[in-house]
Design a protein around this motif. Structure first.
Motif, mmCIF file in Angstrom:
data_model
loop_
_atom_site.group_PDB
_atom_site.id
_atom_site.type_symbol
_atom_site.label_atom_id
_atom_site.label_comp_id
_atom_site.label_asym_id
_atom_site.label_seq_id
_atom_site.Cartn_x
_atom_site.Cartn_y
_atom_site.Cartn_z
ATOM 1 N N LEU A 26 0.831 -1.207 0.000
ATOM 2 C CA LEU A 26 0.000 0.000 0.000
ATOM 3 C C LEU A 26 0.866 1.259 0.000
ATOM 4 O O LEU A 26 0.549 2.226 -0.708
ATOM 5 C CB LEU A 26 -0.940 -0.008 1.204
ATOM 6 N N ASN A 27 1.943 1.253 0.780
ATOM 7 C CA ASN A 27 2.838 2.411 0.780
ATOM 8 C C ASN A 27 3.514 2.581 -0.571
ATOM 9 O O ASN A 27 3.727 3.706 -1.029
ATOM 10 C CB ASN A 27 3.881 2.280 1.890
ATOM 11 N N ARG A 28 3.856 1.484 -1.231
ATOM 12 C CA ARG A 28 4.469 1.557 -2.557
ATOM 13 C C ARG A 28 3.503 2.156 -3.572
ATOM 14 O O ARG A 28 3.911 2.880 -4.480
ATOM 15 C CB ARG A 28 4.887 0.158 -3.010
ATOM 16 N N ARG A 29 2.205 1.887 -3.398
ATOM 17 C CA ARG A 29 1.189 2.426 -4.323
ATOM 18 C C ARG A 29 0.769 3.844 -3.977
ATOM 19 O O ARG A 29 -0.096 4.406 -4.638
ATOM 20 C CB ARG A 29 -0.047 1.516 -4.307
ATOM 21 N N GLY A 30 1.353 4.425 -2.919
ATOM 22 C CA GLY A 30 1.082 5.820 -2.612
ATOM 23 C C GLY A 30 0.123 6.052 -1.468
ATOM 24 O O GLY A 30 -0.197 7.203 -1.154
ATOM 25 N N HIS A 31 -0.361 5.019 -0.806
ATOM 26 C CA HIS A 31 -1.253 5.167 0.339
ATOM 27 C C HIS A 31 -0.399 5.135 1.607
ATOM 28 O O HIS A 31 0.251 4.139 1.889
ATOM 29 C CB HIS A 31 -2.278 4.028 0.407
#
Length: 61
Positions: free
Chosen positions: A13-18
């Motif tokens: 999720l952090n990699r996808r920008g969240h």
């Protein structure tokens, strides 16, 4: 991502920008029962290292 653990989901999720915290992801995963299911362990109840044959061990008490 139903079979990921919460740490891996957090990274994804952090990699996808969240921007999410791992504790929040763990809470959501647990609430929705999406986590990895633990393996079932079986207890061996018979001891096969004895001097009796199979029929003798069943009848001997």
């Amino acid at each position: 991502m139903s079979c990921y653990e919460y740490r891996r989901e957090t990274r994804e999720l952090n990699r996808r920008g969240h921007l999410v915290n791992h504790k929040r992801v763990a809470r959501v995963v647990r609430a929705n029962q999406l986590g990895i299911k633990p393996r079932k362990w079986y207890v061996r109840t018979t001891d096969s290292r004895h001097d009796h044959t199979s029929t003798q061990s069943c009848t001997a008490t």
